[in-house]
Design a protein around this motif. Sequence first.
Motif, short mmCIF file in Angstrom:
data_model
loop_
_atom_site.label_atom_id
_atom_site.label_comp_id
_atom_site.label_asym_id
_atom_site.label_seq_id
_atom_site.Cartn_x
_atom_site.Cartn_y
_atom_site.Cartn_z
N ARG A 172 -1.63 8.95 12.05
CA ARG A 172 -1.70 10.33 12.54
C ARG A 172 -1.02 11.28 11.56
N GLU A 176 -6.98 -1.97 10.40
CA GLU A 176 -5.71 -1.91 11.12
C GLU A 176 -5.01 -3.26 11.13
N ASP A 235 -0.22 3.39 14.14
CA ASP A 235 -0.91 4.52 14.77
C ASP A 235 -0.24 5.84 14.40
#
Length: 298
Positions: free
Chosen positions: A274, A150, A270
Amino acid sequence: MPDEQRSAWGGSLGAVFTPLKNWLEALPTLAVWRVVILGMALVFLLDYLMAGSGVRLGPFYLLPICLACWRLSFRAGLGLGFVAAILVAIMGVTITDIPVGIALGNLAMNVSSIGVLGGIVASFRRSVEQERVFARRDGITGALTRQAFEQQAKSMIEAASEQGRPLLLAYLDLDGFKIVNDRHGHEAGDQVLKRFGNEARAALRREDCFGRMGGDEFALLVPLPSIEEAQETAERLHRRFSAALANTAHEVTCSMGAHTITPDDEPYLDELLRRADRLMYAAKNGGKNGLRFAMAAP
């Protein structure tokens, strides 16, 4: 010293040295050379100017020498140490009238001491780098950990947005992996993950970002030369991952969801993950061992 004072003192030192350490770590190699050479020259100049007062600054040569061993190499630090030892010997002979024999003996001892110190610093640096790598890498697959992925992905997305370059974000799940664990045990499952991780990383470029997000789920962020090559790149990567799994001697396949990230997209990792995850589940629900690709984030 009371614990409160010791803690405050340690915090003050950290506030002073932490920015300096971060600055030195961020310097490119050429800039490190400049800092080291400038430091050597500064110590020599001050040592020369203060020689008449009897104050010797020779030990301060250790600062740029240790920096060279830490950021450059042991050989660079040793070479600079040899230069510093010669400068100290010359200063001793020409200014403080030390006999040549004693100066040569001091030169030999200084070079030996600097060599030992430089070796310790370089060895410690290698240990720190190894620990840093281990902290960022998954122990089984060799892929980045979720946190490391990340962090790197966010930097890549920001850089690509500034440069106007597209990216391909993919999310992968290994079909049938749970069956391997249930039938053959977790050791067999770990062998599948290890083989997959090794071959998957070998199929990627250095600039690609590949991470294990947990269990048998992986994510991949790939810079694209153009948006037109996105689908072809996703299909090629799915074939490479499927081939890697075919070499594990177990009936494990790969469901993959992928979409492009354009410079106009909102750079929220994020949400982007998704979206790729939803595409991956669409591939899994569509029969597994497949790819669902979207030209733009759905």
